[in-house]
Design a protein around this motif. Sequence first.
Motif, PDB file in Angstrom:
ATOM      1  N   LEU A  95      46.919  11.712  35.557  1.00 45.47           N
ATOM      2  CA  LEU A  95      45.508  11.344  35.690  1.00 45.47           C
ATOM      3  C   LEU A  95      44.613  12.573  35.634  1.00 45.47           C
ATOM      4  N   TRP A 117      40.520  13.542  36.332  1.00 46.81           N
ATOM      5  CA  TRP A 117      39.185  13.165  36.747  1.00 46.81           C
ATOM      6  C   TRP A 117      38.171  13.710  35.745  1.00 46.81           C
ATOM      7  N   TYR A 169      39.510   4.860  32.936  1.00 47.97           N
ATOM      8  CA  TYR A 169      39.263   4.015  34.097  1.00 47.97           C
ATOM      9  C   TYR A 169      37.904   4.356  34.705  1.00 47.97           C
ATOM     10  N   PHE A 174      39.273   7.703  45.235  1.00 50.28           N
ATOM     11  CA  PHE A 174      38.860   6.670  44.291  1.00 50.28           C
ATOM     12  C   PHE A 174      39.481   5.325  44.664  1.00 50.28           C
ATOM     13  N   GLY A 232      38.806   0.064  38.051  1.00 55.67           N
ATOM     14  CA  GLY A 232      38.824  -0.976  37.034  1.00 55.67           C
ATOM     15  C   GLY A 232      40.218  -1.058  36.418  1.00 55.67           C
ATOM     16  N   TYR A 278      48.194   7.829  45.599  1.00 50.78           N
ATOM     17  CA  TYR A 278      47.955   6.589  44.864  1.00 50.78           C
ATOM     18  C   TYR A 278      49.285   6.035  44.370  1.00 50.78           C
ATOM     19  N   GLN A 305      50.808   3.545  41.261  1.00 47.04           N
ATOM     20  CA  GLN A 305      50.493   2.909  39.983  1.00 47.04           C
ATOM     21  C   GLN A 305      51.710   2.165  39.464  1.00 47.04           C
ATOM     22  N   GLN A 341      48.992  -1.266  35.198  1.00 45.84           N
ATOM     23  CA  GLN A 341      47.933  -1.451  36.192  1.00 45.84           C
ATOM     24  C   GLN A 341      47.221  -0.136  36.478  1.00 45.84           C
ATOM     25  N   ALA A 342      46.058  -0.266  37.077  1.00 47.33           N
ATOM     26  CA  ALA A 342      45.334   0.906  37.534  1.00 47.33           C
ATOM     27  C   ALA A 342      45.965   1.439  38.820  1.00 47.33           C
ATOM     28  N   PRO A 343      45.778   2.710  39.104  1.00 48.92           N
ATOM     29  CA  PRO A 343      46.245   3.235  40.391  1.00 48.92           C
ATOM     30  C   PRO A 343      45.553   2.547  41.560  1.00 48.92           C
ATOM     31  N   LEU A 372      44.690   3.214  45.744  1.00 48.29           N
ATOM     32  CA  LEU A 372      44.655   4.199  46.823  1.00 48.29           C
ATOM     33  C   LEU A 372      45.565   3.744  47.966  1.00 48.29           C
ATOM     34  N   TYR A 415      44.476   8.609  52.367  1.00 47.02           N
ATOM     35  CA  TYR A 415      43.491   9.674  52.202  1.00 47.02           C
ATOM     36  C   TYR A 415      43.497  10.516  53.465  1.00 47.02           C
ATOM     37  N   TYR A 445      51.075   9.218  42.720  1.00 46.01           N
ATOM     38  CA  TYR A 445      50.322  10.434  42.423  1.00 46.01           C
ATOM     39  C   TYR A 445      49.649  10.961  43.684  1.00 46.01           C
ATOM     40  N   GLN A 482      46.509  13.637  44.952  1.00 41.42           N
ATOM     41  CA  GLN A 482      45.225  14.141  44.439  1.00 41.42           C
ATOM     42  C   GLN A 482      44.572  14.989  45.513  1.00 41.42           C
ATOM     43  N   TYR A 538      41.167  17.059  46.933  1.00 40.74           N
ATOM     44  CA  TYR A 538      39.705  17.029  46.812  1.00 40.74           C
ATOM     45  C   TYR A 538      39.090  18.088  47.708  1.00 40.74           C
ATOM     46  N   ASN A 548      38.920  17.697  41.983  1.00 46.76           N
ATOM     47  CA  ASN A 548      39.689  16.453  42.046  1.00 46.76           C
ATOM     48  C   ASN A 548      40.897  16.451  41.124  1.00 46.76           C
ATOM     49  N   PHE A 556      44.932  15.975  40.119  1.00 47.45           N
ATOM     50  CA  PHE A 556      46.064  15.118  40.443  1.00 47.45           C
ATOM     51  C   PHE A 556      47.377  15.846  40.153  1.00 47.45           C
TER      52      PHE A 556
END
Lengths: 118, 109
Positions: free
Chosen positions: A47, A49, A96, A105, A109, B36, B38, B42-44, B46, B49, B87, B89, B91, B98, B100
């Motif tokens: 991924l 960003w 995304y 995040f 979507g 995350y 995945q 599909q989308a990841p 969360l 955090y 994954y 990430q 921050y 940001n 990953f």
Amino acid sequence: QVQLQESGPGLVKPSQTLSLTCTVSGGSISSGGYYWSWIRQHPGKGLEWIGYIYYSGSTYYNPSLKSRVTISVDTSKNQFSLKLSSVTAADTAVYYCASGSINWFDPWGQGTLVTVSS
Amino acid sequence: EIVMTQSPATLSVSPGERATLSCRASQSVSSNLAWYQQKPGQAPRLLIYGASTRATGIPARFSGSGSGTEFTLTISSLQSEDFAVYYCQQYNNWPPENTFGQGTKLEIK
């Protein structure tokens, strides 16, 4: 919970500008408190960003893409958009949109595949 | 740029067993780390955090730990739906980067 849906062309020619829109439902972009992001995933890869925007219009971009990226928001339509200029095959990816804090995040979507090819 | 390195690349574990996934930062990110999940197509999603805080709706079998440069995601008793790619990430920086990790694929043994 907020839901997000990406839309836009699935095929873009090299050197052109990639344009995508994310439509938000179940919540208002202008209510504040959330950042609206674009993230991409190259085929079979990790991924990356791209950047995000606050409802006020403040933006933050990945330094590696900053020169080519513009993220904008249309609160009247509850949408935010991505423009990536001068694309090459290396920009082929699933794009995304996502909501969340300035730090993480959630939710995302479903993603949309954009292929850069002539 | 802070580089995130995950290990192993692939982890094979039997259902019901514990899985431990690692994430290392190239410099300290304090506790500014998320995880995350995945699944294919599909989308990841969360999971964690703040290095250790579960996101809303995430089962208690998922736990995160660590600070500085070394982090761990533990899944205490693997369910069939947990086999996916994970994954991390970071921050930590401002202005934001940001970044990953490259992901760990958790597969059924």
